[in-house]
Design a protein around this motif. Sequence first.
Motif, PDB file in Angstrom:
ATOM      1  N   MET A   1       0.855  -1.204   0.000  1.00  9.46           N
ATOM      2  CA  MET A   1       0.000   0.000   0.000  1.00  9.46           C
ATOM      3  C   MET A   1       0.891   1.255   0.000  1.00  9.46           C
ATOM      4  O   MET A   1       1.864   1.335   0.724  1.00  9.46           O
ATOM      5  CB  MET A   1      -0.875   0.015   1.252  1.00  9.46           C
ATOM      6  CG  MET A   1      -1.935   1.116   1.247  1.00  9.46           C
ATOM      7  SD  MET A   1      -3.022   0.957   2.685  1.00  9.46           S
ATOM      8  CE  MET A   1      -4.042   2.375   2.420  1.00  9.46           C
ATOM      9  N   LEU A   2       0.508   2.194  -0.876  1.00 14.09           N
ATOM     10  CA  LEU A   2       1.308   3.400  -1.002  1.00 14.09           C
ATOM     11  C   LEU A   2       1.193   4.255   0.253  1.00 14.09           C
ATOM     12  O   LEU A   2       0.140   4.334   0.887  1.00 14.09           O
ATOM     13  CB  LEU A   2       0.854   4.224  -2.217  1.00 14.09           C
ATOM     14  CG  LEU A   2       1.180   3.640  -3.596  1.00 14.09           C
ATOM     15  CD1 LEU A   2       0.507   4.452  -4.676  1.00 14.09           C
ATOM     16  CD2 LEU A   2       2.688   3.599  -3.821  1.00 14.09           C
ATOM     17  N   ASP A   3       2.314   4.903   0.583  1.00 13.91           N
ATOM     18  CA  ASP A   3       2.340   5.785   1.743  1.00 13.91           C
ATOM     19  C   ASP A   3       1.408   6.976   1.500  1.00 13.91           C
ATOM     20  O   ASP A   3       1.396   7.583   0.425  1.00 13.91           O
ATOM     21  CB  ASP A   3       3.784   6.269   1.961  1.00 13.91           C
ATOM     22  CG  ASP A   3       3.895   7.120   3.205  1.00 13.91           C
ATOM     23  OD1 ASP A   3       3.000   7.035   4.062  1.00 13.91           O
ATOM     24  OD2 ASP A   3       4.870   7.879   3.301  1.00 13.91           O
ATOM     25  N   GLN A   4       0.610   7.332   2.501  1.00 14.63           N
ATOM     26  CA  GLN A   4      -0.375   8.411   2.371  1.00 14.63           C
ATOM     27  C   GLN A   4       0.308   9.756   2.114  1.00 14.63           C
ATOM     28  O   GLN A   4      -0.165  10.564   1.317  1.00 14.63           O
ATOM     29  CB  GLN A   4      -1.216   8.484   3.647  1.00 14.63           C
ATOM     30  CG  GLN A   4      -2.567   9.125   3.427  1.00 14.63           C
ATOM     31  CD  GLN A   4      -3.479   8.966   4.633  1.00 14.63           C
ATOM     32  OE1 GLN A   4      -3.069   8.447   5.660  1.00 14.63           O
ATOM     33  NE2 GLN A   4      -4.702   9.409   4.486  1.00 14.63           N
ATOM     34  N   LYS A   5       1.439  10.006   2.789  1.00 10.25           N
ATOM     35  CA  LYS A   5       2.177  11.252   2.588  1.00 10.25           C
ATOM     36  C   LYS A   5       2.665  11.370   1.151  1.00 10.25           C
ATOM     37  O   LYS A   5       2.629  12.438   0.544  1.00 10.25           O
ATOM     38  CB  LYS A   5       3.381  11.323   3.545  1.00 10.25           C
ATOM     39  CG  LYS A   5       3.025  11.790   4.937  1.00 10.25           C
ATOM     40  CD  LYS A   5       4.297  12.036   5.727  1.00 10.25           C
ATOM     41  CE  LYS A   5       3.967  12.585   7.118  1.00 10.25           C
ATOM     42  NZ  LYS A   5       5.188  12.828   7.909  1.00 10.25           N
ATOM     43  N   PHE A   6       3.122  10.235   0.600  1.00 12.22           N
ATOM     44  CA  PHE A   6       3.615  10.222  -0.773  1.00 12.22           C
ATOM     45  C   PHE A   6       2.493  10.595  -1.742  1.00 12.22           C
ATOM     46  O   PHE A   6       2.700  11.368  -2.685  1.00 12.22           O
ATOM     47  CB  PHE A   6       4.167   8.831  -1.114  1.00 12.22           C
ATOM     48  CG  PHE A   6       4.573   8.685  -2.563  1.00 12.22           C
ATOM     49  CD1 PHE A   6       5.761   9.221  -3.019  1.00 12.22           C
ATOM     50  CD2 PHE A   6       3.740   8.012  -3.460  1.00 12.22           C
ATOM     51  CE1 PHE A   6       6.122   9.083  -4.345  1.00 12.22           C
ATOM     52  CE2 PHE A   6       4.099   7.876  -4.781  1.00 12.22           C
ATOM     53  CZ  PHE A   6       5.292   8.421  -5.226  1.00 12.22           C
TER      54      PHE A   6
ATOM     55  N   TYR B   1      -0.230  12.402  -1.071  1.00 16.64           N
ATOM     56  CA  TYR B   1      -0.540  13.824  -0.902  1.00 16.64           C
ATOM     57  C   TYR B   1       0.497  14.702  -1.619  1.00 16.64           C
ATOM     58  O   TYR B   1       0.144  15.686  -2.264  1.00 16.64           O
ATOM     59  CB  TYR B   1      -0.604  14.184   0.587  1.00 16.64           C
ATOM     60  CG  TYR B   1      -1.841  13.680   1.296  1.00 16.64           C
ATOM     61  CD1 TYR B   1      -3.058  13.550   0.613  1.00 16.64           C
ATOM     62  CD2 TYR B   1      -1.807  13.336   2.649  1.00 16.64           C
ATOM     63  CE1 TYR B   1      -4.192  13.090   1.266  1.00 16.64           C
ATOM     64  CE2 TYR B   1      -2.948  12.866   3.306  1.00 16.64           C
ATOM     65  CZ  TYR B   1      -4.134  12.740   2.593  1.00 16.64           C
ATOM     66  OH  TYR B   1      -5.267  12.287   3.228  1.00 16.64           O
ATOM     67  N   LYS B   2       1.772  14.334  -1.477  1.00 16.11           N
ATOM     68  CA  LYS B   2       2.833  15.108  -2.132  1.00 16.11           C
ATOM     69  C   LYS B   2       2.696  15.046  -3.643  1.00 16.11           C
ATOM     70  O   LYS B   2       2.892  16.039  -4.341  1.00 16.11           O
ATOM     71  CB  LYS B   2       4.218  14.583  -1.710  1.00 16.11           C
ATOM     72  CG  LYS B   2       4.647  15.047  -0.326  1.00 16.11           C
ATOM     73  CD  LYS B   2       6.051  14.564  -0.002  1.00 16.11           C
ATOM     74  CE  LYS B   2       6.483  15.011   1.384  1.00 16.11           C
ATOM     75  NZ  LYS B   2       7.834  14.515   1.732  1.00 16.11           N
TER      76      LYS B   2
END
Length: 200
Positions: free
Chosen positions: A1-6, A8-9
């Motif tokens: 699962m992709l990082d949420q911060k990534f 958003y960025k």
Amino acid sequence: MLDQKFIYKRILGYFFSGLLLVVPITVIIYVIYSLFIFLDRLIPIAIPGLGLLTLLLGITVLGYLGSSFISQPIRRRANKMLDRVPLVKTIYTAISDLLSAFVGQKKSFSRPVLVKMSRSSNIEKLGFVTNDDLSMLNLPQGKIAVYLPHSYNFSGNLYIVPIENVTPISANTAEVMKFIVSGGVTDLGHKEEDETVEIR
């Protein structure tokens, strides 16, 4: 699962990329449209665009008359009238000379240079030599007039500097002006270069 911060960025990056594309185009369209509306309303005619066309045609005809023999007696009479109002003549002459510097036959902003601001500092500014004969100011030899435009503004200052503080630049003058006005963020790229003009 992709990082949420990534995620958003990445989305924020796409948003700013979109802004970089949309904002300049929108500003240009708005400025052109506003200018069109303003000029078209100067000569109020019911048909949209006809006022602007009439204005452009009138300016062109005046330009033709102004560059022909008809203009000489008119200019003499106008100068006599302006002589009676010194302040108006000063403003008129300054605006006329400024326009001539950009669009006239004798363009003044055609010699880009680097100006060393003081002997004790390595700070230099980009500018344009506008006059290298200042005898009318009764200044000592070896001084020239250099115009230094402001970044993010259509204004600037005129400096009288020693000629040894000035280094001619072999670069396209329009690109140099754009580079200064943009605060140095415009990429000069590899445009076709102007010939370097020697400073007397």
